[in-house]
Design a protein around this motif. Structure first.
Motif, mmCIF file in Angstrom:
data_model
loop_
_atom_site.group_PDB
_atom_site.id
_atom_site.type_symbol
_atom_site.label_atom_id
_atom_site.label_comp_id
_atom_site.label_asym_id
_atom_site.label_seq_id
_atom_site.Cartn_x
_atom_site.Cartn_y
_atom_site.Cartn_z
ATOM 1 N N ILE A 65 0.832 -1.205 0.000
ATOM 2 C CA ILE A 65 0.000 0.000 0.000
ATOM 3 C C ILE A 65 0.865 1.254 0.000
ATOM 4 C CG2 ILE A 65 -1.753 1.325 1.248
ATOM 5 C CD1 ILE A 65 -2.767 -1.305 2.422
ATOM 6 N N TYR A 66 0.532 2.159 -0.910
ATOM 7 C CA TYR A 66 1.164 3.478 -0.974
ATOM 8 C C TYR A 66 0.101 4.506 -0.617
ATOM 9 C CZ TYR A 66 4.885 1.174 -3.542
ATOM 10 O OH TYR A 66 5.912 0.340 -3.910
ATOM 11 N N TYR A 67 0.334 5.242 0.443
ATOM 12 C CA TYR A 67 -0.577 6.314 0.840
ATOM 13 C C TYR A 67 -0.094 7.606 0.190
ATOM 14 C CZ TYR A 67 -2.185 3.017 4.355
ATOM 15 O OH TYR A 67 -2.694 1.914 4.983
ATOM 16 N N ILE A 68 -0.990 8.265 -0.532
ATOM 17 C CA ILE A 68 -0.637 9.484 -1.250
ATOM 18 C C ILE A 68 -1.509 10.634 -0.753
ATOM 19 C CG2 ILE A 68 -0.550 10.587 -3.527
ATOM 20 C CD1 ILE A 68 1.501 8.347 -3.120
ATOM 21 N N SER A 69 -0.853 11.704 -0.381
ATOM 22 C CA SER A 69 -1.560 12.916 0.040
ATOM 23 C C SER A 69 -1.136 14.055 -0.883
ATOM 24 C CB SER A 69 -1.234 13.247 1.497
ATOM 25 O OG SER A 69 0.093 13.688 1.617
ATOM 26 N N PRO A 70 -1.826 15.174 -0.844
ATOM 27 C CA PRO A 70 -1.444 16.309 -1.693
ATOM 28 C C PRO A 70 0.004 16.767 -1.493
ATOM 29 C CG PRO A 70 -3.637 16.649 -0.823
ATOM 30 C CD PRO A 70 -3.083 15.423 -0.132
ATOM 31 N N THR A 71 0.570 16.541 -0.310
ATOM 32 C CA THR A 71 1.959 16.956 -0.062
ATOM 33 C C THR A 71 2.978 16.070 -0.779
ATOM 34 O OG1 THR A 71 2.078 15.624 1.954
ATOM 35 C CG2 THR A 71 1.366 17.932 2.187
ATOM 36 N N ASP A 72 2.520 14.980 -1.401
ATOM 37 C CA ASP A 72 3.413 14.088 -2.144
ATOM 38 C C ASP A 72 3.678 14.575 -3.567
ATOM 39 O OD1 ASP A 72 3.998 12.071 -0.194
ATOM 40 O OD2 ASP A 72 1.912 11.443 -0.382
ATOM 41 N N PHE A 73 3.179 15.752 -3.884
ATOM 42 C CA PHE A 73 3.406 16.343 -5.201
ATOM 43 C C PHE A 73 4.161 17.650 -5.016
ATOM 44 C CE2 PHE A 73 -0.189 13.586 -5.638
ATOM 45 C CZ PHE A 73 0.010 12.986 -6.873
ATOM 46 N N ASN A 74 5.105 17.919 -5.915
ATOM 47 C CA ASN A 74 5.857 19.158 -5.801
ATOM 48 C C ASN A 74 5.059 20.320 -6.414
ATOM 49 O OD1 ASN A 74 6.281 19.170 -8.619
ATOM 50 N ND2 ASN A 74 8.371 18.393 -8.460
ATOM 51 N N PHE A 75 5.665 21.476 -6.432
ATOM 52 C CA PHE A 75 5.015 22.690 -6.931
ATOM 53 C C PHE A 75 4.517 22.527 -8.370
ATOM 54 C CE2 PHE A 75 5.401 26.807 -9.112
ATOM 55 C CZ PHE A 75 4.470 27.542 -8.374
ATOM 56 N N PHE A 76 5.236 21.733 -9.162
ATOM 57 C CA PHE A 76 4.893 21.536 -10.568
ATOM 58 C C PHE A 76 3.936 20.364 -10.782
ATOM 59 C CE2 PHE A 76 9.085 23.530 -10.470
ATOM 60 C CZ PHE A 76 8.791 24.703 -11.154
ATOM 61 N N GLY A 77 3.463 19.771 -9.697
ATOM 62 C CA GLY A 77 2.511 18.671 -9.805
ATOM 63 C C GLY A 77 3.146 17.315 -10.034
ATOM 64 N N ARG A 78 4.440 17.203 -9.825
ATOM 65 C CA ARG A 78 5.126 15.926 -10.018
ATOM 66 C C ARG A 78 5.127 15.132 -8.720
ATOM 67 N NH1 ARG A 78 9.149 19.178 -13.021
ATOM 68 N NH2 ARG A 78 8.519 19.026 -15.195
ATOM 69 N N LEU A 79 4.908 13.853 -8.862
ATOM 70 C CA LEU A 79 4.912 12.944 -7.724
ATOM 71 C C LEU A 79 6.332 12.804 -7.181
ATOM 72 C CD1 LEU A 79 3.200 10.983 -6.018
ATOM 73 C CD2 LEU A 79 3.699 9.229 -7.727
ATOM 74 N N LYS A 80 6.474 12.930 -5.860
ATOM 75 C CA LYS A 80 7.796 12.870 -5.227
ATOM 76 C C LYS A 80 8.172 11.467 -4.752
ATOM 77 C CE LYS A 80 6.697 16.388 -2.400
ATOM 78 N NZ LYS A 80 6.828 17.391 -1.330
ATOM 79 N N ASP A 81 7.220 10.544 -4.684
ATOM 80 C CA ASP A 81 7.471 9.195 -4.167
ATOM 81 C C ASP A 81 8.174 8.347 -5.237
ATOM 82 O OD1 ASP A 81 7.257 6.469 -3.393
ATOM 83 O OD2 ASP A 81 5.521 6.939 -2.142
ATOM 84 N N VAL A 82 9.492 8.205 -5.118
ATOM 85 C CA VAL A 82 10.309 7.507 -6.109
ATOM 86 C C VAL A 82 9.931 6.029 -6.191
ATOM 87 C CG1 VAL A 82 12.682 6.883 -6.739
ATOM 88 C CG2 VAL A 82 12.196 9.141 -5.775
ATOM 89 N N GLN A 83 9.656 5.418 -5.068
ATOM 90 C CA GLN A 83 9.301 3.992 -5.061
ATOM 91 C C GLN A 83 7.995 3.757 -5.817
ATOM 92 O OE1 GLN A 83 9.241 2.294 -1.155
ATOM 93 N NE2 GLN A 83 9.072 0.212 -1.909
ATOM 94 N N LEU A 84 7.005 4.630 -5.628
ATOM 95 C CA LEU A 84 5.745 4.491 -6.352
ATOM 96 C C LEU A 84 5.950 4.770 -7.842
ATOM 97 C CD1 LEU A 84 2.757 3.879 -6.387
ATOM 98 C CD2 LEU A 84 2.314 6.247 -5.699
ATOM 99 N N LEU A 85 6.787 5.719 -8.172
ATOM 100 C CA LEU A 85 7.089 5.986 -9.580
ATOM 101 C C LEU A 85 7.688 4.746 -10.249
ATOM 102 C CD1 LEU A 85 8.476 9.624 -9.359
ATOM 103 C CD2 LEU A 85 6.370 8.892 -10.500
ATOM 104 N N ASP A 86 8.505 4.003 -9.520
ATOM 105 C CA ASP A 86 9.051 2.747 -10.048
ATOM 106 C C ASP A 86 7.945 1.721 -10.272
ATOM 107 O OD1 ASP A 86 11.643 3.693 -10.155
ATOM 108 O OD2 ASP A 86 12.257 2.766 -8.258
ATOM 109 N N GLU A 87 6.990 1.657 -9.361
ATOM 110 C CA GLU A 87 5.839 0.749 -9.526
ATOM 111 C C GLU A 87 5.063 1.097 -10.794
ATOM 112 O OE1 GLU A 87 4.351 -1.892 -7.653
ATOM 113 O OE2 GLU A 87 6.220 -1.919 -6.523
ATOM 114 N N PHE A 88 4.939 2.376 -11.070
ATOM 115 C CA PHE A 88 4.189 2.830 -12.239
ATOM 116 C C PHE A 88 4.888 2.510 -13.558
ATOM 117 C CE2 PHE A 88 1.713 6.362 -9.820
ATOM 118 C CZ PHE A 88 0.900 5.389 -9.252
#
Length: 155
Positions: A65-88
């Protein structure tokens, strides 16, 4: 289990759901555990979309399980969670998206290759199958989806 069903042919599953608190998530986990016990799913990833007022550290941790909140995105709207990005970067047989599909994470999800894209109370044309379920009652929602997905392709 019907051998010609979406459920029986799914070996990798991505579930995205909106959740407001830990109790609601526990109900989803219990219902999913029951449904997944009767499946061929070997790879499971669950992305839980939390509102900003919920501290994701208050949620019960789990390795799929990956919990994602609005704070997991940077100013430009990019996801900061590297592990989840690898899953994607992986492909999944089936996507099941529960609820509000207007979340920022959708732009990442639509880039993933799926054989089946199921939206539960979701509105986008991206989903190949649209289901209506009582997502306030996780047990009945999961049971309903399980029943639909276990029907044969030819039925």
């Amino acid at each position: 289990m019907n051998e010609n069903s979406i459920w029986s042919t799914t070996e990798s599953l991505l579930i995205v759901l909106n959740c407001d608190d830990n109790e609601h998530m526990k109900d989803y986990k219990k219902a999913l555990d029951r449904a997944l016990n009767e499946s061929n799913v070997e790879k499971l990833t669950i992305v839980v979309l939390l509102p900003k007022e919920v501290d994701k550290n208050s949620m019960t941790p789990h390795f799929v399980i990956y919990y994602i909140s609005p704070t997991d995105f940077n100013f430009f709207g990019r996801l900061k969670d590297v592990q989840l990005l690898d899953e994607f970067k992986l492909n999944f047989d089936t996507l099941i998206w529960f609820g509000d599909d207007s979340h920022r994470i959708f732009s990442y999800i639509k880039k993933i290759d799926f054989q089946n894209k199921i939206g539960v109370n979701a509105t986008r044309a991206f989903f190949e199958m649209h289901l209506k379920a009582d997502i306030d009652n996780p047990a009945s929602a999961i049971e309903f989806i399980h029943d639909v997905l276990t029907k044969s392709y030819s039925e």
